[in-house]
Design a protein around this motif. Structure first.
Motif, PDB file in Angstrom:
ATOM      1  N   LYS A   1      13.029  12.676  28.211  1.00 48.18           N
ATOM      2  CA  LYS A   1      11.767  13.384  28.431  1.00 48.18           C
ATOM      3  C   LYS A   1      10.609  12.757  27.674  1.00 48.18           C
ATOM      4  CE  LYS A   1       9.715  18.006  28.360  1.00 48.18           C
ATOM      5  NZ  LYS A   1       9.974  19.461  28.209  1.00 48.18           N
ATOM      6  N   HIS A   2      10.877  12.302  26.431  1.00 45.90           N
ATOM      7  CA  HIS A   2       9.774  11.857  25.576  1.00 45.90           C
ATOM      8  C   HIS A   2       9.738  10.353  25.333  1.00 45.90           C
ATOM      9  CE1 HIS A   2       8.587  15.971  24.804  1.00 45.90           C
ATOM     10  NE2 HIS A   2       9.843  16.279  24.517  1.00 45.90           N
ATOM     11  N   GLY A   3      10.750   9.631  25.812  1.00 43.02           N
ATOM     12  CA  GLY A   3      10.735   8.184  25.693  1.00 43.02           C
ATOM     13  C   GLY A   3      11.227   7.633  24.379  1.00 43.02           C
ATOM     14  N   ASP A   4      11.567   8.502  23.434  1.00 41.90           N
ATOM     15  CA  ASP A   4      12.044   8.046  22.123  1.00 41.90           C
ATOM     16  C   ASP A   4      12.745   9.196  21.433  1.00 41.90           C
ATOM     17  OD1 ASP A   4      12.482   6.299  20.056  1.00 41.90           O
ATOM     18  OD2 ASP A   4      10.363   5.772  19.800  1.00 41.90           O
ATOM     19  N   SER A   5      13.483   8.869  20.373  1.00 41.72           N
ATOM     20  CA  SER A   5      14.103   9.889  19.535  1.00 41.72           C
ATOM     21  C   SER A   5      13.071  10.457  18.578  1.00 41.72           C
ATOM     22  CB  SER A   5      15.254   9.278  18.731  1.00 41.72           C
ATOM     23  OG  SER A   5      16.310   8.868  19.570  1.00 41.72           O
ATOM     24  N   PRO A   6      13.350  11.617  17.979  1.00 40.71           N
ATOM     25  CA  PRO A   6      12.459  12.119  16.928  1.00 40.71           C
ATOM     26  C   PRO A   6      12.504  11.205  15.710  1.00 40.71           C
ATOM     27  CG  PRO A   6      13.995  13.820  17.691  1.00 40.71           C
ATOM     28  CD  PRO A   6      14.481  12.522  18.235  1.00 40.71           C
ATOM     29  N   THR A   7      11.622  11.460  14.763  1.00 43.45           N
ATOM     30  CA  THR A   7      11.727  10.823  13.458  1.00 43.45           C
ATOM     31  C   THR A   7      12.782  11.576  12.662  1.00 43.45           C
ATOM     32  OG1 THR A   7       9.465   9.981  13.393  1.00 43.45           O
ATOM     33  CG2 THR A   7      10.523  10.416  11.278  1.00 43.45           C
ATOM     34  N   PHE A   8      13.680  10.848  12.030  1.00 50.06           N
ATOM     35  CA  PHE A   8      14.740  11.471  11.239  1.00 50.06           C
ATOM     36  C   PHE A   8      14.553  11.190   9.757  1.00 50.06           C
ATOM     37  CE2 PHE A   8      16.752  11.540  15.346  1.00 50.06           C
ATOM     38  CZ  PHE A   8      17.543  12.683  15.321  1.00 50.06           C
ATOM     39  N   ALA A   9      14.779  12.218   8.957  1.00 52.55           N
ATOM     40  CA  ALA A   9      14.886  12.082   7.515  1.00 52.55           C
ATOM     41  C   ALA A   9      16.295  12.521   7.152  1.00 52.55           C
ATOM     42  CB  ALA A   9      13.859  12.958   6.808  1.00 52.55           C
ATOM     43  N   PHE A  10      16.866  11.912   6.106  1.00 48.29           N
ATOM     44  CA  PHE A  10      18.266  12.173   5.802  1.00 48.29           C
ATOM     45  C   PHE A  10      18.464  12.792   4.423  1.00 48.29           C
ATOM     46  CE2 PHE A  10      19.425  10.263   9.586  1.00 48.29           C
ATOM     47  CZ  PHE A  10      18.856   9.005   9.721  1.00 48.29           C
ATOM     48  N   PHE A  11      19.492  13.623   4.328  1.00 44.96           N
ATOM     49  CA  PHE A  11      19.919  14.168   3.037  1.00 44.96           C
ATOM     50  C   PHE A  11      21.405  13.904   2.863  1.00 44.96           C
ATOM     51  CE2 PHE A  11      19.937  17.741   6.104  1.00 44.96           C
ATOM     52  CZ  PHE A  11      21.257  18.188   6.014  1.00 44.96           C
ATOM     53  N   GLY A  12      21.852  13.906   1.601  1.00 44.97           N
ATOM     54  CA  GLY A  12      23.257  13.650   1.310  1.00 44.97           C
ATOM     55  C   GLY A  12      24.069  14.916   1.195  1.00 44.97           C
TER      56      GLY A  12
END
Length: 360
Positions: free
Chosen positions: A53-64
């Protein structure tokens, strides 16, 4: 943990360096939506309809781990969606970090597994508000090298404390999983009712286990590498450890039928109160991961179940049986479910587990 409360970790060949950048923006894509997640869940296979739908993935931030994520959000880090697990939902909600979900905007909300949805204080509160969309669920269970460990020697969870396995054991650097193991080992399946005496028994058991521990694993990559490299032979690990080790050609198996049982957890998505991004895209993402077709990826490649019952019903029955999901009600009902604990008990567990790992 580190006081880690959950859960899923780096898999499918993703580099461990991603996990090291906890809470950092590691995958920048669609700037209108930020998802604060466990490393590995940025895989496009989990949200193909969002990309379509949007042409790309969201921006992801990661936690441990979830405590790290909680402190990061509470200190001002901004994200739209987060991926906590069953033990943390109440804590995050009561801290005022979340806003209710508009379930009318979540396609398939009514298809979510009734057994999971009935769990008190998980998806909804008594006033009918929804705060959490269950998505992935699975176990922490006995995982072992079938060429080096005789299955009859691990029929009981007490095997983790058996001196014959000295230096060959690994459990997660994860207070919830550790006390789930210990609770089951002393015969307790509802840890929310743990007495002071049972807490002592569980802690004493973990002290005995500590004598055998080669390493406390911190993510799935680490335990898979420990297995495939011959460093450990017996572990208390998540479903994907056996799945990924087997894919790597190692004789690693998971055992579900121990005398005392296994532990079950549920993770999913929440909407943060001060979400800075596009709310429409947030719901597009929830709908994308909740799509029934995604169950095939979760079950086949990760060994986890999807909370969407329609999705699970669409998976090949042979695959479901092979992964242990052929009897879902038994799966949920006959284990220690890692439900939310009181803050006092959780803090006691955290403090005691740190002592145990330090040898005290």
């Amino acid at each position: 943990m580190k006081t880690m409360t959950r859960r899923l970790a780096l898999t499918l060949g993703l580099a461990a360096t991603l996990a090291a950048s906890a809470a950092a923006l590691a995958i920048a894509a669609d700037k209108d939506l930020i998802v604060f997640d466990w490393s590995g869940y940025e895989a496009p296979g989990f949200h193909p309809k969002y990309v379509e739908k949007h042409g790309d993935s969201p921006t992801f931030a990661f936690f441990g781990d979830e405590d790290e994520a909680f402190e990061k959000i509470r200190s001002g880090f901004k994200s739209d969606l987060g991926h906590p697990c069953s033990q943390s939902v109440v804590k995050w909600r009561e801290a005022g970090l979340l806003q209710p979900l508009d379930t009318s905007r979540i396609t398939g909300w009514k298809d979510l597994n009734p057994g999971i949805m009935a769990m008190k204080n998980l998806a909804t509160t008594d006033d009918g508000k929804a705060w959490f969309m269950p998505w992935d669920w699975g176990n922490t269970l006995v995982t072992y090298n079938s060429e080096k460990v005789d299955e009859k020697d691990i029929q009981s969870l007490k095997a983790f404390a058996d001196p014959k396995f000295k230096g060959r054991v690994s459990i997660g650097d994860n207070v919830d999983d550790a006390y789930a193991l210990a609770s089951l080992a002393i015969g307790l399946k509802d840890w929310t009712k743990m007495t002071d005496d049972q807490f002592k028994q569980a802690s004493d058991f973990l002290r005995q286990v500590h004598k055998n521990v080669r390493l406390y694993w911190t993510d799935n990559t680490e335990i898979v590498q420990a297995f495939t490299g011959g460093e450990v032979d017996l572990a208390w690990a998540w479903n994907d450890a056996a799945v990924q080790s087997a894919l790597a050609g190692s004789p690693i198996k998971a055992k579900r039928d121990t005398n005392e049982g296994i532990s079950t957890w549920v993770c999913g998505y929440v909407l943060f109160k001060d979400a800075p991004g596009n709310i429409d895209k947030a719901y597009d993402y929830l709908n994308a991961v909740n799509d029934p077709a995604v169950a095939n990826v979760l079950v086949k490649d990760w060994g986890y179940g999807q909370a969407n019952a329609k999705g699970m019903a669409g998976v090949d029955p042979a695959v479901l049986k092979g992964k242990g999901y052929d009897d879902v009600e038994k799966f949920v009902d006959k284990t220690l479910f890692q439900s939310p604990l009181s803050s006092d008990l959780k803090l006691k567990m955290i403090a005691e587990f740190e002592k145990i790992k330090a040898g005290y």
